[in-house]
Design an enzyme around this catalytic site. Structure first.
Site, PDB file in Angstrom:
ATOM      1  CD  GLU A  67      -3.056  -1.138   2.325  1.00 47.84           C
ATOM      2  OE1 GLU A  67      -4.160  -1.411   1.997  1.00 47.84           O
ATOM      3  OE2 GLU A  67      -2.770  -0.719   3.391  1.00 47.84           O
ATOM      4  CB  CYS A  88       6.936  -4.913   8.982  1.00 49.47           C
ATOM      5  SG  CYS A  88       8.031  -4.042  10.062  1.00 49.47           S
ATOM      6  CB  CYS A 133       6.055  -1.698  16.145  1.00 45.85           C
ATOM      7  SG  CYS A 133       7.790  -1.560  15.936  1.00 45.85           S
ATOM      8  N   GLY A 143       6.908  -1.768   6.153  1.00 47.20           N
ATOM      9  CA  GLY A 143       8.402  -2.282   6.191  1.00 47.20           C
ATOM     10  C   GLY A 143       9.359  -1.253   7.065  1.00 47.20           C
ATOM     11  CD  GLU A 144      13.519  -0.068   9.803  1.00 51.26           C
ATOM     12  OE1 GLU A 144      14.367   0.753   9.418  1.00 51.26           O
ATOM     13  OE2 GLU A 144      12.950   0.441  10.976  1.00 51.26           O
ATOM     14  CB  SER A 147      10.386   6.774   9.240  1.00 50.56           C
ATOM     15  OG  SER A 147      10.096   6.613  10.224  1.00 50.56           O
ATOM     16  CB  SER A 169       9.664   4.789  14.512  1.00 49.05           C
ATOM     17  OG  SER A 169       8.172   4.304  14.840  1.00 49.05           O
ATOM     18  CG  LEU A 170      11.618   7.944  20.860  1.00 43.67           C
ATOM     19  CD1 LEU A 170      13.265   7.138  20.814  1.00 43.67           C
ATOM     20  CD2 LEU A 170      12.013   9.542  21.222  1.00 43.67           C
ATOM     21  CG  HIS A 171       6.772   4.852  19.110  1.00 45.76           C
ATOM     22  ND1 HIS A 171       6.053   6.239  18.242  1.00 45.76           N
ATOM     23  CD2 HIS A 171       7.241   4.466  17.810  1.00 45.76           C
ATOM     24  CE1 HIS A 171       6.036   6.132  16.856  1.00 45.76           C
ATOM     25  NE2 HIS A 171       6.603   5.070  16.726  1.00 45.76           N
ATOM     26  CG  ASN A 220      -3.788   6.924  13.257  1.00 45.32           C
ATOM     27  OD1 ASN A 220      -4.678   7.816  13.373  1.00 45.32           O
ATOM     28  ND2 ASN A 220      -2.584   7.209  12.835  1.00 45.32           N
ATOM     29  CB  CYS A 272       0.784   7.217  11.222  1.00 46.02           C
ATOM     30  SG  CYS A 272       2.165   6.741  11.917  1.00 46.02           S
TER      31      CYS A 272
END
Length: 411
Positions: free
Chosen positions: A124, A144, A148, A208-209, A240, A262-264, A339, A382
């Site tokens: 996508e 992926c 996560c 994906g990474e 990212s 991509s911390l979080h 989301n 996202c």
């Protein structure tokens, strides 16, 4: 066009057992470096004295004019065009489905032909129109491997890496569909910037990474930023990563685009759970790589993405920890309201809490915009991307849309 409008040119039909295996597709000229393109032409008999001219012609037609048919190359001889058609392709991937959100966001489900003994695969790609710019979110892998826990894409197993051609073709197809090449018109009703390029920015934030597919991503982004072709500024390209530390160093040295992390979470124990790659590359190693990223300045900041999860990472103590973690790094913090997706156990932080979190970070001198959710109604926001082979059935999607309307209203 309503939020749930879907354009479906075709559907993949089950292959009968008796049907012979498809022949391998012709190699594409898209995604080849100039040197690789020259070698491919030389192998098919193009004279050495013509190679440089032919590569320049093809580069212009593919990346400046955006053609997807060799017959459209008006200044290339008929014999040359016939040779190209016989041995190569510049075709776009198949559009399986196109969805348009009520906010103008567009999502394409794209199908690529088999590679080797594999099967067709789907990814996508999302286009987000904004005032003064349009951003294309590009995928680098099918599925992926990072798992996560808050990300829908992470629930789909990794199938394979995308090639440089498959990464670049997402950009070419979007520019086709949006009328962003010379002498093209956008489809009626398309929402996009009033002036300038329709695709002015690209972000490697799709499925994906990217840094687990470094070589293909590098080739694609260097072609995307080539001044004689697609000519996107490297300051308008953002990669990212969830924190593949060795490749962060390589990204700065070999690609030179903008970096997003991509911390979080600001503690290793929590990040280990949310972003499991943290167990391999913990926060100290990640931040060391960020501080060493070339060209850092207030004009070239690293973006840190931080999804807001209710009761998980949204306290003021987390905000204080974030300020300490980023000390000395020119940074912008994108706060992302979570989301939702079917089956998730997380909830989005209350809006009041998100604003308190943002105010605290702003008062410490960091820009911390709250990202406006875009394309939620078509699962284009996202963390929501997932390819067709793993997607919801129609009944599940309708139930999800009903839930979204109930929780957030029709606006």
């Amino acid at each position: 066009m309503s939020a749930t409008d879907v354009i479906t040119p075709s559907k993949l039909k089950p292959m009968p057992v008796s049907q012979p295996v498809e022949l391998a597709p012709k190699p594409s000229l898209i995604g080849l470096t100039r040197e690789e393109m020259a070698a491919a032409l030389r192998e098919k008999g193009v004279a050495d004295k013509q190679i440089k001219m032919r590569v320049s012609q093809l580069w212009n037609w593919i990346y400046v004019r955006g053609v997807s048919d060799f017959d459209a190359m008006a200044n290339v001889s008929k014999d040359m065009r016939e040779m190209l058609k016989t041995h190569f392709t510049i075709a776009r991937p198949e559009i399986v489905e196109e969805q348009v959100s009520n906010d103008g966001t567009r999502k394409w489900l794209l199908r690529y032909p088999p590679r080797g003994a594999g099967r067709p695969v789907e990814v996508e790609t999302v286009y987000i129109p904004e005032e003064g710019r349009g951003t294309l979110c590009i995928s680098s892998q099918v599925g992926c491997s990072l798992t996560c826990s808050f990300c829908h894409t992470g629930t789909q197993r990794l199938v394979r890496n995308l090639t440089a051609e498959e990464i670049l073709s997402q950009l070419l197809l979007a520019r086709d569909r949006l009328g962003d090449f010379p002498d093209r018109e956008a489809p009626q009703g398309t929402v996009m910037p009033a002036e300038g390029r329709k695709v002015s920015n690209i972000v490697m934030m799709g499925m994906g990474e990217p840094l687990y597919n470094f070589d293909s991503v590098k080739t694609a982004l260097l072609i995307a930023s080539d001044g004689d072709g697609l000519s996107l500024s490297k300051r308008r390209i953002t990669l990212s990563t969830s924190g593949v530390v060795p490749e962060i160093y390589r990204t700065g040295d070999e690609i030179g685009v903008m970096l997003a992390i991509s911390l979080h979470a600001v503690r290793d124990d929590l990040r280990d759970m949310l972003v499991p790659i943290n167990k391999k590359y913990p926060l100290k190693e990640l931040m060391d790589a960020c501080r060493a990223y070339p060209g850092l300045s207030n004009a070239r900041r690293i973006t840190f993405e931080y999804v807001m999860l209710k009761g998980v990472n949204d306290s003021l103590e987390d905000a204080k920890g974030l300020i300490q973690l980023l000390k000395g790094v020119p940074a912008k913090i994108n706060l992302i309201p979570f989301n939702p997706w079917p089956g998730t156990n997380y909830q989005c932080s209350d809006w009041e809490q998100i604003e308190k979190f943002a105010d605290f970070i702003n008062s410490a001198g960091y820009a911390s915009p709250i990202r406006t959710p875009r394309g939620r109604d078509i699962l284009a926001a996202c963390g929501q991307l997932k390819s067709e082979s793993e997607r919801m059935r129609k009944t599940e999607r309708l139930a999800f849309e009903a839930m979204m309307i109930a929780n957030h209203g029709e606006d």
